[in-house]
Design an enzyme around this catalytic site. Structure first.
Site, PDB file in Angstrom:
ATOM      1  CB  SER A 119      55.698  40.585  29.941  1.00 33.47           C
ATOM      2  OG  SER A 119      54.324  40.597  29.951  1.00 33.47           O
ATOM      3  CG  HIS A 140      54.778  42.588  24.770  1.00 34.01           C
ATOM      4  ND1 HIS A 140      55.530  43.632  25.270  1.00 34.01           N
ATOM      5  CD2 HIS A 140      54.107  42.076  25.836  1.00 34.01           C
ATOM      6  CE1 HIS A 140      55.333  43.737  26.566  1.00 34.01           C
ATOM      7  NE2 HIS A 140      54.475  42.816  26.935  1.00 34.01           N
ATOM      8  CD  GLU A 152      57.761  46.290  23.284  1.00 38.81           C
ATOM      9  OE1 GLU A 152      58.810  46.925  23.333  1.00 38.81           O
ATOM     10  OE2 GLU A 152      57.413  45.499  24.181  1.00 38.81           O
ATOM     11  CG  ASN A 190      57.549  45.686  30.162  1.00 37.80           C
ATOM     12  OD1 ASN A 190      56.850  46.666  30.391  1.00 37.80           O
ATOM     13  ND2 ASN A 190      57.041  44.489  29.962  1.00 37.80           N
TER      14      ASN A 190
HETATM   15  P1  NAD Z   1      45.963  36.253  33.564  1.00 38.07           P
HETATM   16  O1  NAD Z   1      46.397  35.569  34.789  1.00 38.07           O
HETATM   17  O2  NAD Z   1      44.895  37.303  33.638  1.00 38.07           O
HETATM   18  O3  NAD Z   1      45.464  35.170  32.463  1.00 38.07           O
HETATM   19  C1  NAD Z   1      46.153  33.992  32.169  1.00 38.07           C
HETATM   20  C2  NAD Z   1      45.132  32.970  31.696  1.00 38.07           C
HETATM   21  O4  NAD Z   1      45.835  31.832  31.178  1.00 38.07           O
HETATM   22  C3  NAD Z   1      44.230  32.441  32.835  1.00 38.07           C
HETATM   23  O5  NAD Z   1      42.864  32.626  32.490  1.00 38.07           O
HETATM   24  C4  NAD Z   1      44.604  30.967  32.915  1.00 38.07           C
HETATM   25  O6  NAD Z   1      43.523  30.125  33.254  1.00 38.07           O
HETATM   26  C5  NAD Z   1      45.070  30.695  31.489  1.00 38.07           C
HETATM   27  N1  NAD Z   1      45.879  29.482  31.365  1.00 38.07           N
HETATM   28  C6  NAD Z   1      46.869  29.024  32.187  1.00 38.07           C
HETATM   29  N2  NAD Z   1      47.335  27.837  31.733  1.00 38.07           N
HETATM   30  C7  NAD Z   1      46.632  27.539  30.605  1.00 38.07           C
HETATM   31  C8  NAD Z   1      46.648  26.437  29.704  1.00 38.07           C
HETATM   32  N3  NAD Z   1      47.473  25.420  29.873  1.00 38.07           N
HETATM   33  N4  NAD Z   1      45.794  26.464  28.664  1.00 38.07           N
HETATM   34  C9  NAD Z   1      44.931  27.491  28.479  1.00 38.07           C
HETATM   35  N5  NAD Z   1      44.868  28.566  29.315  1.00 38.07           N
HETATM   36  C10 NAD Z   1      45.715  28.590  30.358  1.00 38.07           C
HETATM   37  O7  NAD Z   1      47.309  36.840  32.921  1.00 38.07           O
HETATM   38  P2  NAD Z   1      47.461  38.038  31.842  1.00 38.07           P
HETATM   39  O8  NAD Z   1      47.784  39.291  32.554  1.00 38.07           O
HETATM   40  O9  NAD Z   1      46.322  37.968  30.888  1.00 38.07           O
HETATM   41  O10 NAD Z   1      48.818  37.586  31.123  1.00 38.07           O
HETATM   42  C11 NAD Z   1      48.842  36.661  30.076  1.00 38.07           C
HETATM   43  C12 NAD Z   1      50.120  36.857  29.265  1.00 38.07           C
HETATM   44  O11 NAD Z   1      50.184  38.196  28.780  1.00 38.07           O
HETATM   45  C13 NAD Z   1      51.409  36.617  30.054  1.00 38.07           C
HETATM   46  O12 NAD Z   1      52.348  35.996  29.220  1.00 38.07           O
HETATM   47  C14 NAD Z   1      51.850  38.035  30.404  1.00 38.07           C
HETATM   48  O13 NAD Z   1      53.226  38.171  30.595  1.00 38.07           O
HETATM   49  C15 NAD Z   1      51.416  38.773  29.148  1.00 38.07           C
HETATM   50  N6  NAD Z   1      51.246  40.230  29.313  1.00 38.07           N
HETATM   51  C16 NAD Z   1      50.663  40.738  30.423  1.00 38.07           C
HETATM   52  C17 NAD Z   1      50.502  42.111  30.545  1.00 38.07           C
HETATM   53  C18 NAD Z   1      49.846  42.699  31.775  1.00 38.07           C
HETATM   54  O14 NAD Z   1      49.973  43.906  32.007  1.00 38.07           O
HETATM   55  N7  NAD Z   1      49.131  41.920  32.557  1.00 38.07           N
HETATM   56  C19 NAD Z   1      50.935  42.973  29.526  1.00 38.07           C
HETATM   57  C20 NAD Z   1      51.504  42.414  28.374  1.00 38.07           C
HETATM   58  C21 NAD Z   1      51.646  41.032  28.274  1.00 38.07           C
END
Ligand code: NAD
Length: 291
Positions: A119, A140, A152, A190
């Site tokens: 993000s 994204h 995006e 964002n």
């Molecule tokens: P989340 O915490 O739900 O999931 C993250 C996952 O990554 C977890 O299951 C964790 O175990 C795993 N992980 C961590 N280290 C790891 C590794 N070394 N190898 C494999 N897996 C690993 O987080 P999320 O909300 O799903 O966010 C994930 C990404 O998406 C981030 O970069 C975030 O910025 C982006 N994002 C989030 C949103 C939102 O609204 N939550 C929106 C767009 C983008």
């Protein structure tokens, strides 16, 4: 380049959504996370979400079963070497992502395209960790992935046209609309949305309006489906603060300074819906404003 197999790193709320929409679009999906427990939880979530789509008549049971059969999981990141496009969607922490790309590079083919769902972290900087900045791109997604129509696409400074075409074709095939952004802090959605939310918190902080008045004003006065403070609670106040910090640091402009009241809520652990309290208290039957 034909993309048949999608690798996904991180099976959290975004990663399981990306697996869901990719499998529904006919791609083979290989989903990776750190433990079998997390992968099982992700599969259960996808099962639940696709079952809801069957129940509401959006997809057929047969299509759902076929999609579920196209998803495999692995706790070993190097198994993703068979994928044509790998989308990293792990925890928003640069050190974590750095480690992931470093372990992926020796395991993948020369043509494999790497993407990140970050993000806020610079795509150009993430690309520079790998051996292929020209085959690296930002894809994204919005949350929740199966529902939100926009994706995006962010080109890093070195991203080649071929890579961009791969990302564009993938987004079109999963039935979403892409909007192309240059690689600057927080990209487009964002960059525009979070300063509005931050301004709503300043409006509250300065006593211009109450939580309820501000949300009603923006719902009925600007035709927004959700008030900005209600939306902040939905996104998570820690996430809102971290995006504002990225904008403030990355663009060095005081107009992005995070509102002290937002900082205070985060320090209190009042992070919104996920902790049951933010600008509203969700512990009762109906949400009650906390100011
Ligand atoms: P989340 O915490 O739900 O999931 C993250 C996952 O990554 C977890 O299951 C964790 O175990 C795993 N992980 C961590 N280290 C790891 C590794 N070394 N190898 C494999 N897996 C690993 O987080 P999320 O909300 O799903 O966010 C994930 C990404 O998406 C981030 O970069 C975030 O910025 C982006 N994002 C989030 C949103 C939102 O609204 N939550 C929106 C767009 C983008």
């Amino acid at each position: 380049m034909e993309i048949g197999k999608i690798g996904i790193v991180g099976a959290g709320q975004m990663g399981n959504g990306i697996a869901h929409v990719s499998a529904m679009a006919g791609y083979d999906v290989i989903l990776n996370d750190m433990s079998d427990d997390r992968l099982e939880k992700a599969l259960k979530t996808i099962e639940k979400n696709t079952a809801r789509q069957v129940a509401s008549g959006k997809i057929s049971e047969a299509d759902r079963d076929a999609a579920m059969a196209r998803i495999s999981t692995t706790p070993n990141i190097t198994d993703l070497g068979v994928a044509d496009l790998i989308i990293e969607s792990a925890t928003e922490d640069e050190a974590v992502k750095r480690k992931i790309f470093t372990s992926l590079v020796p395991a993948i083919g020369a043509d494999t395209v790497l993407a990140s769902n970050t993000s806020s972290i610079s795509i150009t900087r993430l690309a520079s960790i790998t051996d292929r900045p020209e085959r690296f791109i930002g894809i994204h997604f919005m949350n929740p992935v199966p529902v939100m129509e926009l994706v995006e696409i962010i080109r890093g400074i070195a991203t080649e046209d071929d890579t961009f075409e791969v990302a564009k074709a993938y987004v079109a095939r999963i039935g979403k609309t892409s909007a192309v952004a240059e690689d600057f802090p927080a990209f487009m959605v964002n960059r525009i949305l979070l300063p509005m939310i931050n301004e709503a918190v300043y409006t509250l902080y300065e006593g211009v309006g109450s939580v309820e008045a501000i949300d009603t004003a923006m719902k009925l006065g600007a035709n927004h489906p959700m008030g900005p403070l209600q939306l902040a609670d939905f996104i998570g106040l820690d996430t809102c603060l971290s995006v504002m910090q990225v904008l403030y640091d990355g663009l060095a402009d005081s107009k992005y300074r995070p509102c002290p009241l937002l900082v205070k809520y985060v320090e209190a652990g009042w992070l919104g819906r996920k902790t049951n309290r933010g600008f509203y208290d969700y512990r009762g039957e109906t949400p009650v404003p906390t100011r």
